[in-house]
Structures are given as structure tokens and as C-alpha cells.
Design a protein around this motif. Structure first.
Motif, PDB file in Angstrom:
ATOM      1  N   ALA A 189     -19.810 -49.856   2.000  1.00 38.49           N
ATOM      2  CA  ALA A 189     -20.483 -48.866   2.838  1.00 38.49           C
ATOM      3  C   ALA A 189     -21.746 -49.448   3.460  1.00 38.49           C
ATOM      4  N   GLY A 190     -22.051 -49.006   4.677  1.00 41.47           N
ATOM      5  CA  GLY A 190     -23.284 -49.404   5.338  1.00 41.47           C
ATOM      6  C   GLY A 190     -24.499 -48.812   4.666  1.00 41.47           C
ATOM      7  N   ASP A 191     -25.659 -49.431   4.893  1.00 46.90           N
ATOM      8  CA  ASP A 191     -26.937 -48.979   4.346  1.00 46.90           C
ATOM      9  C   ASP A 191     -26.937 -49.021   2.814  1.00 46.90           C
ATOM     10  N   THR A 192     -26.212 -49.969   2.259  1.00 47.96           N
ATOM     11  CA  THR A 192     -26.179 -50.147   0.809  1.00 47.96           C
ATOM     12  C   THR A 192     -26.429 -51.612   0.471  1.00 47.96           C
ATOM     13  N   VAL A 193     -26.697 -51.861  -0.792  1.00 51.16           N
ATOM     14  CA  VAL A 193     -26.982 -53.219  -1.264  1.00 51.16           C
ATOM     15  C   VAL A 193     -25.685 -53.962  -1.546  1.00 51.16           C
ATOM     16  N   LEU A 194     -25.644 -55.221  -1.156  1.00 52.11           N
ATOM     17  CA  LEU A 194     -24.521 -56.104  -1.466  1.00 52.11           C
ATOM     18  C   LEU A 194     -25.074 -57.352  -2.150  1.00 52.11           C
ATOM     19  N   ALA A 195     -24.472 -57.693  -3.294  1.00 52.03           N
ATOM     20  CA  ALA A 195     -24.830 -58.927  -3.991  1.00 52.03           C
ATOM     21  C   ALA A 195     -23.571 -59.762  -4.159  1.00 52.03           C
ATOM     22  N   PRO A 196     -23.292 -60.691  -3.235  1.00 59.49           N
ATOM     23  CA  PRO A 196     -22.111 -61.536  -3.373  1.00 59.49           C
ATOM     24  C   PRO A 196     -22.341 -62.651  -4.386  1.00 59.49           C
ATOM     25  N   HIS A 197     -21.255 -63.075  -5.026  1.00 59.62           N
ATOM     26  CA  HIS A 197     -21.327 -64.215  -5.938  1.00 59.62           C
ATOM     27  C   HIS A 197     -21.815 -65.423  -5.134  1.00 59.62           C
ATOM     28  N   ARG A 202     -17.531 -63.430  -3.696  1.00 55.93           N
ATOM     29  CA  ARG A 202     -16.963 -62.193  -4.239  1.00 55.93           C
ATOM     30  C   ARG A 202     -18.081 -61.192  -4.535  1.00 55.93           C
ATOM     31  N   PRO A 203     -17.962 -59.938  -4.071  1.00 58.18           N
ATOM     32  CA  PRO A 203     -19.021 -58.960  -4.345  1.00 58.18           C
ATOM     33  C   PRO A 203     -19.173 -58.689  -5.843  1.00 58.18           C
ATOM     34  N   LEU A 204     -20.398 -58.808  -6.319  1.00 52.50           N
ATOM     35  CA  LEU A 204     -20.712 -58.493  -7.715  1.00 52.50           C
ATOM     36  C   LEU A 204     -21.422 -57.151  -7.835  1.00 52.50           C
ATOM     37  N   ARG A 205     -22.118 -56.771  -6.776  1.00 49.61           N
ATOM     38  CA  ARG A 205     -22.782 -55.459  -6.709  1.00 49.61           C
ATOM     39  C   ARG A 205     -22.570 -54.933  -5.302  1.00 49.61           C
ATOM     40  N   PHE A 206     -22.024 -53.716  -5.204  1.00 50.85           N
ATOM     41  CA  PHE A 206     -21.697 -53.171  -3.890  1.00 50.85           C
ATOM     42  C   PHE A 206     -21.420 -51.687  -4.029  1.00 50.85           C
ATOM     43  N   THR A 207     -21.338 -50.995  -2.884  1.00 49.15           N
ATOM     44  CA  THR A 207     -20.951 -49.588  -2.846  1.00 49.15           C
ATOM     45  C   THR A 207     -19.681 -49.483  -2.022  1.00 49.15           C
ATOM     46  N   PRO A 208     -18.548 -49.198  -2.670  1.00 53.36           N
ATOM     47  CA  PRO A 208     -17.285 -49.172  -1.923  1.00 53.36           C
ATOM     48  C   PRO A 208     -17.241 -48.009  -0.939  1.00 53.36           C
ATOM     49  N   ALA A 209     -16.647 -48.228   0.218  1.00 54.55           N
ATOM     50  CA  ALA A 209     -16.473 -47.183   1.221  1.00 54.55           C
ATOM     51  C   ALA A 209     -15.163 -46.440   1.015  1.00 54.55           C
ATOM     52  N   GLU A 210     -14.334 -46.925   0.108  1.00 55.80           N
ATOM     53  CA  GLU A 210     -13.057 -46.302  -0.215  1.00 55.80           C
ATOM     54  C   GLU A 210     -12.844 -46.406  -1.727  1.00 55.80           C
ATOM     55  N   PRO A 211     -11.932 -45.567  -2.291  1.00 53.41           N
ATOM     56  CA  PRO A 211     -11.614 -45.730  -3.709  1.00 53.41           C
ATOM     57  C   PRO A 211     -11.151 -47.153  -3.996  1.00 53.41           C
ATOM     58  N   ILE A 212     -11.489 -47.648  -5.177  1.00 50.64           N
ATOM     59  CA  ILE A 212     -11.177 -49.034  -5.517  1.00 50.64           C
ATOM     60  C   ILE A 212     -10.820 -49.107  -6.997  1.00 50.64           C
ATOM     61  N   VAL A 213      -9.994 -50.071  -7.357  1.00 46.01           N
ATOM     62  CA  VAL A 213      -9.639 -50.299  -8.758  1.00 46.01           C
ATOM     63  C   VAL A 213     -10.212 -51.648  -9.172  1.00 46.01           C
ATOM     64  N   VAL A 214     -11.016 -51.633 -10.221  1.00 50.47           N
ATOM     65  CA  VAL A 214     -11.626 -52.854 -10.742  1.00 50.47           C
ATOM     66  C   VAL A 214     -11.218 -53.013 -12.198  1.00 50.47           C
ATOM     67  N   ASP A 215     -10.538 -54.091 -12.508  1.00 51.06           N
ATOM     68  CA  ASP A 215     -10.077 -54.355 -13.882  1.00 51.06           C
ATOM     69  C   ASP A 215      -9.309 -53.162 -14.447  1.00 51.06           C
ATOM     70  N   GLY A 216      -8.489 -52.521 -13.582  1.00 51.17           N
ATOM     71  CA  GLY A 216      -7.661 -51.409 -14.014  1.00 51.17           C
ATOM     72  C   GLY A 216      -8.369 -50.074 -14.053  1.00 51.17           C
ATOM     73  N   ILE A 217      -9.652 -50.029 -13.680  1.00 53.19           N
ATOM     74  CA  ILE A 217     -10.432 -48.789 -13.719  1.00 53.19           C
ATOM     75  C   ILE A 217     -10.561 -48.244 -12.297  1.00 53.19           C
ATOM     76  N   PRO A 218     -10.065 -47.000 -12.042  1.00 49.35           N
ATOM     77  CA  PRO A 218     -10.195 -46.413 -10.699  1.00 49.35           C
ATOM     78  C   PRO A 218     -11.618 -45.919 -10.460  1.00 49.35           C
ATOM     79  N   LEU A 219     -12.271 -46.459  -9.451  1.00 48.85           N
ATOM     80  CA  LEU A 219     -13.674 -46.131  -9.197  1.00 48.85           C
ATOM     81  C   LEU A 219     -13.824 -45.418  -7.860  1.00 48.85           C
ATOM     82  N   ALA A 220     -14.769 -44.486  -7.826  1.00 51.45           N
ATOM     83  CA  ALA A 220     -14.968 -43.615  -6.668  1.00 51.45           C
ATOM     84  C   ALA A 220     -15.757 -44.317  -5.569  1.00 51.45           C
ATOM     85  N   PRO A 221     -15.498 -43.929  -4.317  1.00 49.45           N
ATOM     86  CA  PRO A 221     -16.280 -44.480  -3.211  1.00 49.45           C
ATOM     87  C   PRO A 221     -17.689 -43.895  -3.188  1.00 49.45           C
TER      88      PRO A 221
END
Length: 301
Positions: A189-197, A202-221
Motif C-alpha cells: 500500500a502507498g503511504d506506508t513503510v517498506l523495509a526490503p531485505h 524481499r520485503p521484510l516489513r510492509f503493509t499489503p494492499a491485498e490479502p496475503i499468505v505468509v508461511d501458511g498464515i492468511p493475513l489481512a490487507p
């Protein structure tokens, strides 16, 4: 270790290890210290300050302040945090007795940054920036402020007036996005912090603009996500996009979840469940430490 190139007074003091204390710091003389991976060979440790800081003697003039010069570096810090403390062990003892503290002396990075340029271009960022801090180890920018929205290496755009942090190799590792961006396949998402590796992007800290699955965990946008990495982030966190069972526990949608070293740290139950040997009702929020329940919050009424 005791180095025969140490001055006679230091060799004598190390023969019976002791503490030399001043008003603001101390030297716990240590004959068994390991040389730092951050400093060049020839910088030999001889004392600690009791808080993780180490005092080094330059027996080969590797840092060009003279043979026998004394430097200080905390074990958790990097080369650029090194501080030149005194021209000799004798001078150090005198200055410590007068109240010297390592923080009184500028770090190598601070010295390198005194003439940081403004209104320049740097590799990896389009447009003009003000360089705020420089890596002494490489001479590359460590922190810059972008004048206008600026496209960066990786395809994302840094927001005008914000800070961009860069590694000593010139890679961006912290930025505020001006607009939505797809980074390594992840819509951010725009206007958010991004911390790439800093190595892979690879993003290590970010705010997804869409639902995402990380390590099998469904995370909200639109909720910040942290991704576990063995070096840069020991845990993974986010907000559940939907009801989901984690480690056999029924967690509710909208629950903030945090994993430390792969193990669940917190959650909120959507149904009654046994959590680490304790039966908890639906709606209870809990926190775990090494598999032990140590804090709960009752369901909201």
C-alpha cells in the motif's frame, strides 16, 4: 589475549586483571578478549566497560591514529560506530579519570557525515536528495532525504520529504512509499513503510494492499506485516484475514498474531480452547512465552 606489543603499563595491569573506574565509565581489564569482526586485524581488545562495550589497542596503526591508539566499539555495533578515544593507554587512563565517556567522542560515521552533501544524486534513487549520514566504511550514503517523490531501484517510489536508509553496499533497506507498489510480487500500500531485505530485496516489513499468505498464515490487507528472517527480524506478525487455526488453536479473524522464532506468541480465541494447559473461553486474548501461558485478557463485554 595479551599481546606482547602492548605498552609496558598495560601489560603490567593485565598481569592481575582488575577494574579501572572513572566518574562515567570503567575498564574491566580482560586478557581473553576476542578480536572484533568489524575492525581490521591489529585492533586487539584489552578491556570491557561492563555494558557490552570493548576497548581496543591498535598495535599496527591500522586506523592511522598511531601505534598504541585506543578505540572503543560496542559488541552489537558495526565499524561505523567505532570511536577514537585516546592516542595511548596512558592518555586513556588520564581521560577516564577526568570523566571521559565513549559517547563524548564522535563515531566514525559521524565524522564522515560532517560534510554530507545536499541537493545531489545518489545511485539507486532518481532525483535530488540531501545526504544526512554517510557510512565511514565505504563512503556511501547511509541516510538521505528525498526532495520530491523519487523512483528507486526495485521499482517503488519514495515519498517526498521522507528518509531513505541505505546499506554500506548502497542497497535501500527502509523507505516510505509514495504510492502502491508491487515489490518481489507483493502488492504494498502507498503511504506506508517498506523495509526490503538488503541483499535479496524481499520485503521484510510492509503493509499489503491485498490479502496475503505468509508461511501458511492468511493475513489481512492494510495492516503492517513483519516477515521472519534469521538475521533481520526474529519474528513474523500481522492480522488474521479470516478465522484460522494456528498450532491447533482456533483464532478469530482480525486477531493480531505474532510469532517468535516460528512459535505463536499471541492471539484471540474464536472458541473455547485449551491454551498451554489452561481452558480459556472464546474471545480471550492470550500471550505465550516458550509455550507457557503468562498473560490473558478476558473477552470484551
Amino acid at each position: 589475549m595479551i599481546d606482547p606489543r602492548f605498552p609496558a603499563r598495560l601489560l603490567e595491569d593485565l598481569s592481575e586483571p582488575r577494574t579501572i573506574a572513572g566518574p562515567r565509565t570503567r575498564l574491566n581489564l580482560d586478557r581473553w578478549g576476542d578480536e572484533s569482526d568489524e575492525l581490521p586485524p591489529g585492533l586487539v581488545p584489552f578491556a570491557r566497560d561492563g555494558g557490552g562495550g570493548v576497548w581496543y589497542l591498535d598495535v599496527e596503526d591500522r586506523l592511522k591514529k598511531g601505534v598504541g591508539a585506543v578505540f572503543y566499539l560496542h559488541m552489537s555495533e558495526t565499524y561505523g560506530d567505532t570511536r577514537y578515544m585516546a592516542s595511548s593507554y596512558d592518555e586513556l587512563l588520564q581521560r577516564v579519570s577526568e570523566g571521559l565517556h565513549p559517547d563524548d567522542m564522535p563515531s566514525f560515521d559521524a565524522l564522515a557525515s560532517r560534510q554530507a552533501p545536499k541537493g545531489v544524486r545518489v545511485p539507486g534513487i532518481e532525483g535530488l536528495v540531501d545526504v544526512e549520514r554517510i557510512h565511514a566504511s565505504t563512503g556511501r550514503p547511509a541516510l538521505v532525504t528525498v526532495h520530491e517523490n523519487a523512483r528507486c531501484e526495485g521499482g517503488f517510489v519514495a515519498r517526498a520529504g521522507t528518509s531513505v536508509y541505505m546499506t554500506d553496499a548502497g542497497r535501500i533497506h527502509f523507505v516510505t512509499l509514495a504510492e502502491r507498489a508491487v515489490v518481489d510480487g507483493i502488492p504494498c500500500a502507498g503511504d506506508t513503510v517498506l523495509a526490503p531485505h538488503p541483499m535479496t530485496g524481499r520485503p521484510l516489513r510492509f503493509t499489503p494492499a491485498e490479502p496475503i499468505v505468509v508461511d501458511g498464515i492468511p493475513l489481512a490487507p492494510f495492516h503492517e506485516v513483519m516477515v521472519e528472517d534469521p538475521i533481520y527480524s526474529p519474528g513474523m506478525s500481522g492480522v488474521l484475514a479470516r478465522d484460522h487455526d494456528v498450532e491447533g488453536l482456533p483464532l478469530a479473524a482480525g486477531t493480531p498474531v505474532h510469532f517468535l522464532h516460528g512459535s505463536l506468541f499471541n492471539g484471540t480465541l474464536r472458541a473455547d480452547a485449551n491454551v498451554a494447559g489452561t481452558l480459556l473461553p472464546a474471545g480471550t486474548s492470550f500471550e505465550l512465552a516458550n509455550g507457557v501461558l503468562y498473560r490473558t485478557r478476558p473477552p470484551a463485554t
